[in-house]
Design a protein around this motif. Structure first.
Motif, PDB file in Angstrom:
ATOM      1  N   ALA A   1     -44.983 -29.612  57.406  1.00  0.00           N
ATOM      2  CA  ALA A   1     -46.726 -29.587  57.276  1.00  0.00           C
ATOM      3  C   ALA A   1     -47.451 -28.607  58.226  1.00  0.00           C
ATOM      4  N   VAL A   2     -47.049 -28.630  59.612  1.00  0.00           N
ATOM      5  CA  VAL A   2     -47.674 -28.110  60.424  1.00  0.00           C
ATOM      6  C   VAL A   2     -47.378 -26.524  60.261  1.00  0.00           C
ATOM      7  N   ARG A   3     -46.045 -26.165  59.875  1.00  0.00           N
ATOM      8  CA  ARG A   3     -45.830 -24.945  59.791  1.00  0.00           C
ATOM      9  C   ARG A   3     -46.417 -24.238  58.614  1.00  0.00           C
ATOM     10  N   ARG A   4     -46.597 -25.049  57.658  1.00  0.00           N
ATOM     11  CA  ARG A   4     -47.480 -24.511  56.385  1.00  0.00           C
ATOM     12  C   ARG A   4     -48.823 -24.101  56.714  1.00  0.00           C
ATOM     13  N   LEU A   5     -49.583 -25.016  57.790  1.00  0.00           N
ATOM     14  CA  LEU A   5     -50.850 -24.721  58.376  1.00  0.00           C
ATOM     15  C   LEU A   5     -50.899 -23.404  58.793  1.00  0.00           C
ATOM     16  N   VAL A   6     -49.775 -23.022  59.632  1.00  0.00           N
ATOM     17  CA  VAL A   6     -49.536 -21.693  60.283  1.00  0.00           C
ATOM     18  C   VAL A   6     -50.090 -20.536  59.299  1.00  0.00           C
ATOM     19  N   LYS A   7     -49.806 -20.700  57.881  1.00  0.00           N
ATOM     20  CA  LYS A   7     -49.961 -19.767  57.158  1.00  0.00           C
ATOM     21  C   LYS A   7     -51.570 -19.405  56.691  1.00  0.00           C
ATOM     22  N   VAL A   8     -52.471 -20.582  56.982  1.00  0.00           N
ATOM     23  CA  VAL A   8     -53.826 -20.497  56.702  1.00  0.00           C
ATOM     24  C   VAL A   8     -54.722 -20.403  57.946  1.00  0.00           C
TER      25      VAL A   8
ATOM     26  N   LEU B   1     -46.967 -16.954  68.135  1.00  0.00           N
ATOM     27  CA  LEU B   1     -46.575 -18.067  67.154  1.00  0.00           C
ATOM     28  C   LEU B   1     -45.795 -17.517  66.290  1.00  0.00           C
ATOM     29  N   ALA B   2     -45.557 -16.402  65.792  1.00  0.00           N
ATOM     30  CA  ALA B   2     -44.953 -15.717  64.762  1.00  0.00           C
ATOM     31  C   ALA B   2     -43.423 -15.578  65.313  1.00  0.00           C
ATOM     32  N   GLU B   3     -43.382 -15.393  66.806  1.00  0.00           N
ATOM     33  CA  GLU B   3     -42.184 -15.384  67.525  1.00  0.00           C
ATOM     34  C   GLU B   3     -41.317 -16.764  67.597  1.00  0.00           C
ATOM     35  N   LEU B   4     -42.300 -17.555  67.926  1.00  0.00           N
ATOM     36  CA  LEU B   4     -41.794 -19.261  67.678  1.00  0.00           C
ATOM     37  C   LEU B   4     -41.263 -19.527  66.400  1.00  0.00           C
ATOM     38  N   ILE B   5     -41.844 -18.982  65.306  1.00  0.00           N
ATOM     39  CA  ILE B   5     -41.327 -19.259  64.089  1.00  0.00           C
ATOM     40  C   ILE B   5     -40.115 -18.604  63.818  1.00  0.00           C
TER      41      ILE B   5
ATOM     42  N   GLY C   1     -45.452 -28.523  69.531  1.00  0.00           N
ATOM     43  CA  GLY C   1     -45.423 -27.183  70.093  1.00  0.00           C
ATOM     44  C   GLY C   1     -46.146 -26.208  69.280  1.00  0.00           C
ATOM     45  N   TYR C   2     -45.919 -26.241  68.066  1.00  0.00           N
ATOM     46  CA  TYR C   2     -46.456 -25.296  67.069  1.00  0.00           C
ATOM     47  C   TYR C   2     -48.044 -25.437  67.308  1.00  0.00           C
ATOM     48  N   ILE C   3     -48.570 -26.763  67.300  1.00  0.00           N
ATOM     49  CA  ILE C   3     -49.803 -27.073  67.491  1.00  0.00           C
ATOM     50  C   ILE C   3     -50.477 -26.494  68.792  1.00  0.00           C
TER      51      ILE C   3
ATOM     52  N   ASP D   1     -37.246 -20.320  65.667  1.00  0.00           N
ATOM     53  CA  ASP D   1     -36.947 -21.597  65.117  1.00  0.00           C
ATOM     54  C   ASP D   1     -36.035 -21.553  63.790  1.00  0.00           C
ATOM     55  N   ASP D   2     -36.302 -20.178  63.227  1.00  0.00           N
ATOM     56  CA  ASP D   2     -35.403 -19.990  61.821  1.00  0.00           C
ATOM     57  C   ASP D   2     -34.255 -19.627  62.342  1.00  0.00           C
ATOM     58  N   ASP D   3     -34.090 -18.755  63.372  1.00  0.00           N
ATOM     59  CA  ASP D   3     -32.835 -18.492  63.751  1.00  0.00           C
ATOM     60  C   ASP D   3     -31.955 -19.429  64.377  1.00  0.00           C
ATOM     61  N   LEU D   4     -32.421 -20.441  64.754  1.00  0.00           N
ATOM     62  CA  LEU D   4     -31.650 -21.907  65.352  1.00  0.00           C
ATOM     63  C   LEU D   4     -31.240 -22.258  64.122  1.00  0.00           C
ATOM     64  N   ASP D   5     -31.918 -22.552  62.866  1.00  0.00           N
ATOM     65  CA  ASP D   5     -31.402 -22.829  61.768  1.00  0.00           C
ATOM     66  C   ASP D   5     -30.354 -22.189  61.167  1.00  0.00           C
ATOM     67  N   ASP D   6     -30.421 -20.899  61.299  1.00  0.00           N
ATOM     68  CA  ASP D   6     -29.521 -20.120  60.508  1.00  0.00           C
ATOM     69  C   ASP D   6     -28.227 -20.104  61.248  1.00  0.00           C
ATOM     70  N   SER D   7     -28.181 -20.411  62.457  1.00  0.00           N
ATOM     71  CA  SER D   7     -26.743 -20.352  63.264  1.00  0.00           C
ATOM     72  C   SER D   7     -26.157 -21.519  63.360  1.00  0.00           C
TER      73      SER D   7
END
Length: 302
Positions: A226-233, A240-244, A113-115, A247-253
């Motif tokens: 690995a793919v999320r690190r690619l987002v930074k470069v 894409l920023a909203e997807l990240i 999905g990130y790709i 994803d983070d909100d899900l992990d937090d909750s």
């Protein structure tokens, strides 16, 4: 006792009379019931879809996933499908998944999905992800100019077992005809990301449930990191920023579900030789972190 129609109407906000308590719909995803439930909400999802996404195909994939969500509330299913539609990701277990946490269906973006969202940026020509096994031919020399700094050729003359265990995940993109930095992540680095950033993992460890995605499918989370690190470069979009963030909100909750499909791909699923190529007009296939099975990470890179 309230009928299925009344319970589903209540979850969507269409019911005039409130129910005392919303109950899980155990027969929601059965034959015509699922189809009818989905048809009544078609406009919600199709209106949210990006224009380039085929609406009929998205709805067919959405219907196919409902049998996995029979214990979930209609409201949570609706919300999860709406999230998939908003990002234009199919809930097929490859781009995104809808995963039950008890009676709550939850949207979970996958590494593909990130790709997919990276491809939507006009400057990105192609995106590549791969696994390196211990007996593969590869080399990484950061001091060399791109693209001579990185090389990977899977040993197609060897069986899966003979190629050895996976030792590295890597990802890179071609941008305006030039290759990006290569992101290389070994198992120890993936573990460090997990320990430092994943609240879901820490939660599952503290409760001794061991049911986070890092527990149930480490390789899938490794790939996503690995793919999320690619987002930074690479060039990124607001989407894409909203997807990240989602994803983070899900992990937090909450912690992840007991099972998320994925691990290391079988050799026959790998894209060609794995050697770097200049971008082409068509999108290259990407290697899937799953033992021949399509399927999924949290935190800074989770």
């Amino acid at each position: 006792m309230s009928s299925l129609k009344d319970r589903v109407a209540q979850a969507s906000g269409a019911a005039d009379e409130p129910q005392p308590e919303q109950q899980p719909v155990t027969d929601l995803a059965v034959g015509d019931s699922a189809r009818q439930w989905l048809q009544r909400r078609t406009t919600y999802f199709t209106d949210a879809l990006p224009r380039h996404i085929d609406q009929a195909h998205f709805m067919a994939v959405a219907q196919a996933v409902l049998p996995n969500l029979t214990k979930c509330t209609p409201a949570s299913i609706h919300q999860s499908l709406l999230a998939c539609a908003r990002f234009g990701l199919e809930p097929d277990g490859r781009q995104a998944a809808i995963i039950p946490y008890g009676d709550t269906a939850t949207f979970q973006p996958m590494y593909e999905g990130y790709i997919e969202l990276m491809y939507r940026h006009p400057r990105i020509d192609s995106v590549h992800f791969g696994w390196i096994r211990e007996n593969d031919q590869w080399d990484y020399t950061p001091t060399e100019p791109s693209p001579r700094d990185f090389f990977h050729k899977p040993r197609v003359d060897l069986s899966e077992d003979e190629r050895g265990a996976v030792i590295l995940a890597y990802a890179f993109a071609w941008i305006d005809g030039r290759r990006s930095q290569v992101i290389i992540l070994n198992r120890q680095q993936a573990t460090q990301i997990r320990d430092k950033y994943s609240k879901a993992y820490k939660n599952a460890e503290r409760k001794n449930t061991r049911d986070s995605a890092w527990h149930t499918d480490f390789d899938a989370m490794w790939a996503k990191s690995a793919v999320r690190r690619l987002v930074k470069v690479v060039p990124t979009s607001t989407e894409l920023a909203e997807l990240i963030q989602s994803d983070d909100d899900l992990d937090d909750s909450q912690s992840a579900p007991p099972v998320i499909r994925g691990t290391v791909i079988a050799r026959e699923d790998q894209p060609g030789t794995g050697e770097q190529q200049a971008p082409s007009a068509s999108r290259p296939s990407t290697a899937q972190p799953g033992s021949g099975v399509r399927g999924p990470e949290g935190g800074e890179e989770q």
